[in-house]
Motif scaffolding. Structure first.
Motif, PDB file in Angstrom:
ATOM      1  N   PRO A  34       0.824  -1.216   0.000  1.00 28.34           N
ATOM      2  CA  PRO A  34       0.000   0.000   0.000  1.00 28.34           C
ATOM      3  C   PRO A  34       0.857   1.265   0.000  1.00 28.34           C
ATOM      4  O   PRO A  34       2.009   1.256   0.396  1.00 28.34           O
ATOM      5  N   ARG A  35       0.266   2.351  -0.460  1.00 29.43           N
ATOM      6  CA  ARG A  35       0.928   3.646  -0.492  1.00 29.43           C
ATOM      7  C   ARG A  35       0.085   4.611   0.326  1.00 29.43           C
ATOM      8  O   ARG A  35      -1.123   4.713   0.125  1.00 29.43           O
ATOM      9  N   HIS A  36       0.706   5.339   1.250  1.00 31.83           N
ATOM     10  CA  HIS A  36       0.024   6.303   2.111  1.00 31.83           C
ATOM     11  C   HIS A  36       0.593   7.688   1.814  1.00 31.83           C
ATOM     12  O   HIS A  36       1.807   7.875   1.837  1.00 31.83           O
ATOM     13  N   THR A  37      -0.297   8.644   1.560  1.00 32.90           N
ATOM     14  CA  THR A  37       0.119  10.011   1.274  1.00 32.90           C
ATOM     15  C   THR A  37      -0.526  10.947   2.280  1.00 32.90           C
ATOM     16  O   THR A  37      -1.729  10.878   2.516  1.00 32.90           O
ATOM     17  N   ILE A  38       0.277  11.830   2.867  1.00 34.72           N
ATOM     18  CA  ILE A  38      -0.199  12.830   3.824  1.00 34.72           C
ATOM     19  C   ILE A  38       0.178  14.195   3.274  1.00 34.72           C
ATOM     20  O   ILE A  38       1.342  14.469   3.023  1.00 34.72           O
ATOM     21  N   SER A  39      -0.825  15.072   3.095  1.00 34.31           N
ATOM     22  CA  SER A  39      -0.621  16.368   2.482  1.00 34.31           C
ATOM     23  C   SER A  39      -0.676  17.484   3.517  1.00 34.31           C
ATOM     24  O   SER A  39      -1.317  17.350   4.558  1.00 34.31           O
ATOM     25  N   SER A  40      -0.032  18.599   3.209  1.00 29.92           N
ATOM     26  CA  SER A  40      -0.065  19.755   4.103  1.00 29.92           C
ATOM     27  C   SER A  40      -1.450  20.390   4.163  1.00 29.92           C
ATOM     28  O   SER A  40      -1.748  21.151   5.072  1.00 29.92           O
ATOM     29  N   THR A  41      -2.323  20.076   3.228  1.00 33.29           N
ATOM     30  CA  THR A  41      -3.680  20.619   3.223  1.00 33.29           C
ATOM     31  C   THR A  41      -4.627  19.787   4.077  1.00 33.29           C
ATOM     32  O   THR A  41      -5.796  20.139   4.214  1.00 33.29           O
ATOM     33  N   GLY A  42      -4.145  18.675   4.631  1.00 38.08           N
ATOM     34  CA  GLY A  42      -4.971  17.828   5.483  1.00 38.08           C
ATOM     35  C   GLY A  42      -5.509  16.598   4.802  1.00 38.08           C
ATOM     36  O   GLY A  42      -6.185  15.778   5.423  1.00 38.08           O
ATOM     37  N   ARG A  43      -5.237  16.416   3.539  1.00 39.78           N
ATOM     38  CA  ARG A  43      -5.731  15.252   2.812  1.00 39.78           C
ATOM     39  C   ARG A  43      -4.844  14.050   3.100  1.00 39.78           C
ATOM     40  O   ARG A  43      -3.622  14.156   3.096  1.00 39.78           O
ATOM     41  N   ARG A  44      -5.466  12.909   3.362  1.00 36.05           N
ATOM     42  CA  ARG A  44      -4.746  11.649   3.556  1.00 36.05           C
ATOM     43  C   ARG A  44      -5.300  10.635   2.574  1.00 36.05           C
ATOM     44  O   ARG A  44      -6.502  10.436   2.501  1.00 36.05           O
ATOM     45  N   THR A  45      -4.411   9.992   1.831  1.00 39.75           N
ATOM     46  CA  THR A  45      -4.833   9.040   0.814  1.00 39.75           C
ATOM     47  C   THR A  45      -4.102   7.722   1.017  1.00 39.75           C
ATOM     48  O   THR A  45      -2.901   7.704   1.247  1.00 39.75           O
ATOM     49  N   THR A  46      -4.854   6.629   0.941  1.00 41.47           N
ATOM     50  CA  THR A  46      -4.294   5.285   0.956  1.00 41.47           C
ATOM     51  C   THR A  46      -4.667   4.631  -0.357  1.00 41.47           C
ATOM     52  O   THR A  46      -5.834   4.649  -0.750  1.00 41.47           O
ATOM     53  N   SER A  47      -3.691   4.050  -1.052  1.00 43.06           N
ATOM     54  CA  SER A  47      -3.980   3.422  -2.329  1.00 43.06           C
ATOM     55  C   SER A  47      -3.206   2.115  -2.475  1.00 43.06           C
ATOM     56  O   SER A  47      -2.138   1.938  -1.896  1.00 43.06           O
TER      57      SER A  47
END
Length: 67
Positions: A34-47
């Motif tokens: 899995p890939r986890h992305t955490i953004s400075s805008t508050g968005r968190r994505t798991t793909s």
């Protein structure tokens, strides 16, 4: 055609720092997992990348507090 800016830096194996015009994000993982992305805008994505035309993505956004 608008001018865009996006740059990605590999910090460590499996860790990337992504920078664009409005924000930055950190991506952890990838490869066969899995890939986890955490953004400075508050968005968190798991793909997840699955074989063939299949894939999974879940995105959550931080709710802003109203003072």
């Amino acid at each position: 055609m608008p001018i865009t800016f996006r740059k990605s830096f590999r910090i460590f194996p499996g860790v990337r720092l992504n920078i664009n015009r409005r924000s930055w994000s950190i991506t952890l993982g990838g490869g066969s997992g899995p890939r986890h992305t955490i953004s400075s805008t508050g968005r968190r994505t798991t793909s997840y990348d699955l074989p063939g035309p299949f894939g999974y993505r879940r995105t959550t956004t931080r709710r802003r507090r109203e003072d």
